[in-house]
Motif scaffolding. Structure first.
Motif, PDB file in Angstrom:
ATOM      1  N   VAL A 253      17.468  17.216   0.604  1.00  0.00           N
ATOM      2  CA  VAL A 253      16.130  16.623   0.467  1.00  0.00           C
ATOM      3  C   VAL A 253      16.156  15.160   0.905  1.00  0.00           C
ATOM      4  O   VAL A 253      15.318  14.710   1.690  1.00  0.00           O
ATOM      5  CB  VAL A 253      15.604  16.746  -0.991  1.00  0.00           C
ATOM      6  CG1 VAL A 253      14.344  15.894  -1.185  1.00  0.00           C
ATOM      7  CG2 VAL A 253      15.301  18.198  -1.330  1.00  0.00           C
ATOM      8  N   ALA A 254      17.148  14.417   0.408  1.00  0.00           N
ATOM      9  CA  ALA A 254      17.257  12.998   0.739  1.00  0.00           C
ATOM     10  C   ALA A 254      17.489  12.792   2.236  1.00  0.00           C
ATOM     11  O   ALA A 254      16.907  11.876   2.847  1.00  0.00           O
ATOM     12  CB  ALA A 254      18.383  12.355  -0.073  1.00  0.00           C
ATOM     13  N   SER A 255      18.302  13.648   2.839  1.00  0.00           N
ATOM     14  CA  SER A 255      18.577  13.541   4.283  1.00  0.00           C
ATOM     15  C   SER A 255      17.313  13.794   5.097  1.00  0.00           C
ATOM     16  O   SER A 255      17.029  13.089   6.072  1.00  0.00           O
ATOM     17  CB  SER A 255      19.648  14.547   4.706  1.00  0.00           C
ATOM     18  OG  SER A 255      20.850  14.306   4.024  1.00  0.00           O
ATOM     19  N   ASP A 258      14.911  10.830   4.764  1.00  0.00           N
ATOM     20  CA  ASP A 258      15.333   9.697   5.603  1.00  0.00           C
ATOM     21  C   ASP A 258      15.030   9.966   7.076  1.00  0.00           C
ATOM     22  O   ASP A 258      14.592   9.070   7.804  1.00  0.00           O
ATOM     23  CB  ASP A 258      16.837   9.433   5.427  1.00  0.00           C
ATOM     24  CG  ASP A 258      17.167   8.869   4.048  1.00  0.00           C
ATOM     25  OD1 ASP A 258      16.234   8.354   3.386  1.00  0.00           O
ATOM     26  OD2 ASP A 258      18.331   8.963   3.628  1.00  0.00           O
ATOM     27  N   ALA A 259      15.242  11.208   7.505  1.00  0.00           N
ATOM     28  CA  ALA A 259      14.996  11.562   8.905  1.00  0.00           C
ATOM     29  C   ALA A 259      13.507  11.458   9.241  1.00  0.00           C
ATOM     30  O   ALA A 259      13.129  10.941  10.300  1.00  0.00           O
ATOM     31  CB  ALA A 259      15.508  12.962   9.185  1.00  0.00           C
ATOM     32  N   ASN A 278       0.077  13.984  14.391  1.00  0.00           N
ATOM     33  CA  ASN A 278      -1.166  13.211  14.339  1.00  0.00           C
ATOM     34  C   ASN A 278      -1.165  12.140  13.253  1.00  0.00           C
ATOM     35  O   ASN A 278      -2.112  12.000  12.470  1.00  0.00           O
ATOM     36  CB  ASN A 278      -2.349  14.180  14.148  1.00  0.00           C
ATOM     37  CG  ASN A 278      -3.670  13.534  14.497  1.00  0.00           C
ATOM     38  OD1 ASN A 278      -3.708  12.605  15.292  1.00  0.00           O
ATOM     39  ND2 ASN A 278      -4.749  14.007  13.902  1.00  0.00           N
ATOM     40  N   THR A 279      -0.059  11.404  13.157  1.00  0.00           N
ATOM     41  CA  THR A 279       0.068  10.351  12.155  1.00  0.00           C
ATOM     42  C   THR A 279       0.949   9.242  12.724  1.00  0.00           C
ATOM     43  O   THR A 279       1.822   9.518  13.554  1.00  0.00           O
ATOM     44  CB  THR A 279       0.694  10.898  10.854  1.00  0.00           C
ATOM     45  OG1 THR A 279       0.814   9.837   9.880  1.00  0.00           O
ATOM     46  CG2 THR A 279       2.092  11.465  11.098  1.00  0.00           C
ATOM     47  N   PRO A 280       0.738   7.985  12.303  1.00  0.00           N
ATOM     48  CA  PRO A 280       1.618   6.913  12.801  1.00  0.00           C
ATOM     49  C   PRO A 280       2.971   6.873  12.104  1.00  0.00           C
ATOM     50  O   PRO A 280       3.952   6.380  12.654  1.00  0.00           O
ATOM     51  CB  PRO A 280       0.821   5.639  12.510  1.00  0.00           C
ATOM     52  CG  PRO A 280      -0.099   5.997  11.399  1.00  0.00           C
ATOM     53  CD  PRO A 280      -0.412   7.461  11.546  1.00  0.00           C
ATOM     54  N   SER A 281       3.040   7.401  10.875  1.00  0.00           N
ATOM     55  CA  SER A 281       4.305   7.326  10.131  1.00  0.00           C
ATOM     56  C   SER A 281       4.272   8.239   8.906  1.00  0.00           C
ATOM     57  O   SER A 281       3.219   8.702   8.482  1.00  0.00           O
ATOM     58  CB  SER A 281       4.592   5.877   9.698  1.00  0.00           C
ATOM     59  OG  SER A 281       3.480   5.352   8.999  1.00  0.00           O
ATOM     60  N   ILE A 282       5.468   8.460   8.347  1.00  0.00           N
ATOM     61  CA  ILE A 282       5.643   9.314   7.169  1.00  0.00           C
ATOM     62  C   ILE A 282       6.367   8.506   6.098  1.00  0.00           C
ATOM     63  O   ILE A 282       7.261   7.713   6.417  1.00  0.00           O
ATOM     64  CB  ILE A 282       6.449  10.579   7.558  1.00  0.00           C
ATOM     65  CG1 ILE A 282       5.580  11.500   8.436  1.00  0.00           C
ATOM     66  CG2 ILE A 282       6.938  11.330   6.331  1.00  0.00           C
ATOM     67  CD1 ILE A 282       6.303  12.730   8.952  1.00  0.00           C
ATOM     68  N   VAL A 283       5.957   8.686   4.854  1.00  0.00           N
ATOM     69  CA  VAL A 283       6.609   7.976   3.746  1.00  0.00           C
ATOM     70  C   VAL A 283       7.120   8.980   2.704  1.00  0.00           C
ATOM     71  O   VAL A 283       6.624  10.096   2.611  1.00  0.00           O
ATOM     72  CB  VAL A 283       5.648   6.980   3.052  1.00  0.00           C
ATOM     73  CG1 VAL A 283       5.321   5.826   3.973  1.00  0.00           C
ATOM     74  CG2 VAL A 283       4.375   7.674   2.580  1.00  0.00           C
ATOM     75  N   LYS A 284       8.103   8.554   1.928  1.00  0.00           N
ATOM     76  CA  LYS A 284       8.625   9.395   0.844  1.00  0.00           C
ATOM     77  C   LYS A 284       7.605   9.473  -0.287  1.00  0.00           C
ATOM     78  O   LYS A 284       6.898   8.490  -0.567  1.00  0.00           O
ATOM     79  CB  LYS A 284       9.912   8.790   0.282  1.00  0.00           C
ATOM     80  CG  LYS A 284      11.081   8.772   1.246  1.00  0.00           C
ATOM     81  CD  LYS A 284      12.310   8.165   0.578  1.00  0.00           C
ATOM     82  CE  LYS A 284      13.448   7.989   1.583  1.00  0.00           C
ATOM     83  NZ  LYS A 284      14.641   7.400   0.968  1.00  0.00           N
ATOM     84  N   THR A 285       7.554  10.622  -0.942  1.00  0.00           N
ATOM     85  CA  THR A 285       6.686  10.751  -2.108  1.00  0.00           C
ATOM     86  C   THR A 285       7.153  11.926  -2.945  1.00  0.00           C
ATOM     87  O   THR A 285       8.154  12.582  -2.624  1.00  0.00           O
ATOM     88  CB  THR A 285       5.199  10.920  -1.696  1.00  0.00           C
ATOM     89  OG1 THR A 285       4.375  10.762  -2.851  1.00  0.00           O
ATOM     90  CG2 THR A 285       4.930  12.289  -1.077  1.00  0.00           C
TER      91      THR A 285
END
Length: 311
Positions: A253-255, A258-259, A278-285
């Motif tokens: 999950v952590a890997s 991070d990817a 269709n997004t500029p970025s992804i964040v952890k949640t």
């Protein structure tokens, strides 16, 4: 191996810039493991794939993700961001400035309620069971006593009767590919005088009808200040990446987190984000962080839990 549940379109060209296999190729390189796409053609099948281990992660919309979390203990590991960095958007009813709803909202008189005035009007929804276009406004109208469930409270199909009863039988609940489908279609439906209210999100009017270069606006747009957004009745979560914590270990999950978060740091990753996701970025949640407020907004929809749970 890592399997990603994703809806592959029937007319997908192998070399096309929006081919989801690019996500698998990217993660394959970064994680140094075999990554494949597991084709699902509905949110319900994505949920099933996670439940039974046919896929390890799934990109899905907020409504399905919320039910997966509630019903099956699925969790979120990441979510996509809007252009302004938010991982949610506010849902709004949009009316025209010369309507009685706009007048009631703008008159500084607490006794005139714009939402009560929606009863009997013709509504323009983005589609069947869409978050901002149907579930959030109907959850609000039902939860606050404006509308009543018509039919079996445990059957999602009752929502259609509920919509047509509160608004009227001419309301637009469009199918994919028809002229009034999606956010642009709902506002087009309002703009062309077919409906009296469109359900959309906070950025919809500006993106279709508020461009500095007027040539970039849709041909059906009215002047931007002809549209009035009634107060938001809730926020819809952006698309999360879900997984089954019983079947995938914390290290993987952590890997994966991070990817996915690191995609915005490379040229190829950025291209995949822009053209496929269709997004500029992804964040952890987590599901708790990303989805918990959504439940309170849609819990009054008839049959919502059993619908996603038994499909």
């Amino acid at each position: 191996d890592l399997k990603i549940a994703y809806d592959l379109k029937d007319d997908l060209e192998p070399e096309s810039i929006d081919n989801p296999s690019r996500i698998a190729d990217y993660l394959c390189d970064v994680l140094e493991m075999n990554v494949t796409i597991y084709d699902v053609d509905s949110p319900e099948l994505a949920m099933e794939a996670l439940r039974f281990g046919n896929a390890d992660i799934a990109f899905m919309d907020g409504a399905a993700a919320w039910v997966g979390w509630q019903q099956y203990g699925l969790d979120a590991l990441a979510a996509d961001q809007k252009s302004d960095g938010r991982t949610f958007y506010n849902a709004h009813a949009v009316v025209l400035k010369d309507s009685e709803m706009a007048t009631a909202y703008l008159d500084d008189d607490d006794t005139t309620d714009p939402f009560a005035l929606l009863a009997g009007k013709t509504s323009c929804h983005t589609g069947w069971l869409k978050s901002a276009g149907m579930l959030l406004p109907m959850g609000f109208l039902l939860g606050n006593g404006y509308a009543n469930v018509i039919g079996d409270p445990n059957d999602i199909e009752s929502l259609r009767s509920t919509v047509l009863n509160f608004f009227n039988e001419n309301s637009s609940i469009p199918d994919s590919g028809t002229p009034y489908y999606s956010y642009s279609g709902a506002v087009k439906c309002l703009s062309e005088g077919v409906g009296d209210v469109a359900f959309a999100k906070d950025s919809t009017i500006a993106s279709y009808c508020g461009n500095t270069d007027v040539a970039e606006n849709e041909a059906w747009c009215l002047p931007e200040d002809d549209y009035v957004l009634l107060p938001s009745y809730g926020s819809a979560p952006s698309h999360p990446v879900m997984y089954n914590p019983e079947l995938i270990d914390a290290e993987l999950v952590a890997s994966v987190q991070d990817a996915l978060v690191g995609m915005s740091d490379s040229v190829e990753g950025q291209s995949v984000l822009t053209n496929v996701l269709n997004t500029p970025s992804i964040v952890k949640t987590t599901a708790q962080e990303h989805l918990s407020s959504y439940g309170a907004l849609v819990q009054d929809i008839p049959g919502i839990q059993s619908y996603f749970g038994t499909k």
